[in-house]
Scaffold this active site. Structure first.
Site, short mmCIF file in Angstrom:
data_model
loop_
_atom_site.label_atom_id
_atom_site.label_comp_id
_atom_site.label_asym_id
_atom_site.label_seq_id
_atom_site.Cartn_x
_atom_site.Cartn_y
_atom_site.Cartn_z
N ASP A 1 0.85 -1.18 0.00
CA ASP A 1 0.00 0.00 0.00
C ASP A 1 0.89 1.24 0.00
O ASP A 1 2.12 1.12 -0.06
CB ASP A 1 -0.98 -0.01 1.17
N GLN A 2 0.29 2.42 0.06
CA GLN A 2 1.10 3.62 -0.11
C GLN A 2 1.99 3.92 1.10
O GLN A 2 2.79 4.85 1.06
CB GLN A 2 0.22 4.82 -0.46
#
Lengths: 157, 157, 157, 157
Positions: free
Chosen positions: B18-19
Site C-alpha cells: 500500500d502507499q
C-alpha cells in the site's frame, strides 16, 4: 470521552465474495480500516492529513470474531469507536452489521448529529490496537508531536 | 500429536503493498489461509477435496500480532501448525517470517521430510479458530461425517 | 530480439475466487504484472531495483481476452514476452495457461535455460503497454536515463 | 436506445493503493464491474436477481486506457453505459472520473432522474464485452431465456 460510535455504510462487492458464496474473511479487516478512516473524518481531519504530517498509525494487534457471513450486495454498516488511547497508542472497537435492503441505488444516509446506536444483525466484531509512528517507522508521542491532533481525536478540547 | 509445523514459501506481490510502502495488513489473513491450505495438502488431502465432500471450515476467531512489516518482493515463509482440535473445531497457529533473498527466480524449495523449525525474522504471528460446517452452514461432527478425514488431519492413524 | 517467453508458476488462491466459483476477472491483471516482474528478474534485475533508481513503468493500455475461467487451486503458468520497445515505451504479451496437477506441495519448477514454449490450456491472454516515468510522474527516455538497463532489458548487449 | 450513462460514486480505499502511491491498476476492473452492477440496479433489477435465475454475464474481453492515476481518498464517479447488445452478448463503456472533494463524510448523491453527462477529470476509460451464460457455463439466448429481462435491459419496452 466517553467516545461515541461512528457509522459508515458500504455495500458488499462481487470481488469480495469467494466460492463459498460469502464474503472472504480478510475483507472484514479492510472494512474495519475504512471505518477508522471515516471515524477520523467525522472528527474533522483525514487520514490523508495525518500522512502529510508524516504520522502513521499501523496496526499492532487485531482480534476478530466472525459470527455470521456477509453476502454479495448486502448493505452493511461499519460501526467504529475509539475505546482507549494514550500518548503513543490507540485502540478501536469495530462492528459490521447487516442493514435492511433499501430501495434505489443511492447510498444509505445517516444523520451523524445524533448519538449512534449500532443497529442491524451483528456479523463480525473486533478490536484493533495501533501505535503512532513516523515515516522512519519510529514510535512518536502524539501529544508532543501533534498536540492539536491529540486534542481533536481524544475529544479533549 | 504433537503436531508439526508445515512451511510454504511466497513472495510479496506488488498488489499487496500500500502507499505506506509496506504490505497492507489484511493480506496476512490471506497468507495464513494459504498456509492452512498447504498444511492440509501436506497431509495428503486438498481443501478442494473437503469442499467436494460438502465440508467447509470457516473462521470463527482470529488473533493477529503485527511485529514488523513485510515489503515488496520479500521472500517469506508461512509456517502453520494445528494446535488444538475436537470433533467440531480446529485451531491453527501461523507465523510469517522473512527469508534471506535467494538468487534466481525459482521458488524456494523446502525439504518437507524433516521436522520443520520456523526460521527467519518473525513479522506476524496469529491464531485462527475454525468450525466444521456443511453446505447448509450447519455445524457437523467431523469424526462422524468423515472419520477418514478426521484421522488424517489429527494424525491419529 | 526476438524476445523469448518467460514463465512463472502460480497456484490459484481461495481469495481470488468469487461466488461464481471461478477466479474473479481482475486477478488476471495482477498475474500479468507478476509475470512482468519475473520476466525482469530473469534478465538479472528486479523491479525493486528500478524503483530504487526512481524509474517506474506504469500501464497506459491493457487488452485482455478471457477464454476459459481459472478455478481454485489450479496450477497455472504465467507466460510473459516483451513484444515491442522504444526509448520511452514497452509492450508485453501475456498468457495464463492451466497446467496438469502435480503431486506434492512443492511449487512447479521450470528449467529457464531452454527456450520456453507456452504449454497447457490457454485461459486468458492479453497485451499491456507501459511508459517509462520518474518519481515526478514525468516521461523519461530510458536509453539516456539508464542505458545499462535499456541494454539489459532489450537484450542488445 | 440510445442508452444513457449511469453514475455511481466511490471513494478510493487505502487497500487499493500500492507503494507507487497511486491506485493499483487492477482495481479499475473492479470499479467497472461495480458500475455495471449499479447500471443494472438503476434499471430495476439486481445482478443478484440474475444469478438467482441462473444467468451469468462473465467478461470475454476488456480494453482499458489508463490516463491519470487515482489516489487515496479521492472521490471518484464511475460512469457506465451499454453501447451494444444482441441476443447473446452485451458491450459496456466505462469511465472513472475524479470529483471535487466535498465536505463531510456522507457519500455523494446524484440525481439519477436527469440525463447524466460524465463530469470531472477523466482518469481511466474502457470497454468490456460479455456473454450470457447459464450455471453450466453454456451460452444462452437471453431474449428466449429471459424475455422480460431482455426488454428491461435494452430499454425496449
Amino acid at each position: 470521552m466517553p467516545q461515541a460510535w461512528s457509522s459508515h455504510p458500504i455495500r458488499v462487492r462481487y470481488q469480495e465474495t469467494d466460492q463459498m458464496g460469502v464474503v472472504y474473511h480478510a475483507n472484514y479487516l479492510n472494512w474495519f480500516e475504512i471505518g477508522r478512516t471515516e471515524w477520523i473524518r467525522a472528527r474533522g481531519m483525514t487520514y490523508e492529513d495525518l500522512e502529510k504530517r508524516e504520522l502513521l498509525l499501523p496496526l499492532t494487534d487485531a482480534e476478530i470474531k466472525f459470527r455470521l457471513p456477509a453476502r454479495y450486495d448486502d448493505q452493511l454498516m461499519i460501526y467504529t469507536k475509539m475505546i482507549e488511547y494514550s500518548n503513543i497508542r490507540v485502540r478501536f472497537s469495530s462492528e459490521i452489521r447487516r442493514q435492511p435492503q433499501q430501495e434505489g441505488s443511492s447510498p444509505l444516509e445517516v444523520d451523524q448529529s445524533l448519538p449512534i446506536q449500532p443497529r442491524g444483525e451483528l456479523l463480525v466484531s473486533g478490536e484493533t490496537k495501533h501505535v503512532w509512528i513516523n515515516r522512519a517507522w519510529k514510535a512518536v508521542r502524539i501529544d508532543k508531536a501533534a498536540p492539536d491532533l491529540f486534542k481533536l481525536l481524544t475529544g479533549d478540547n
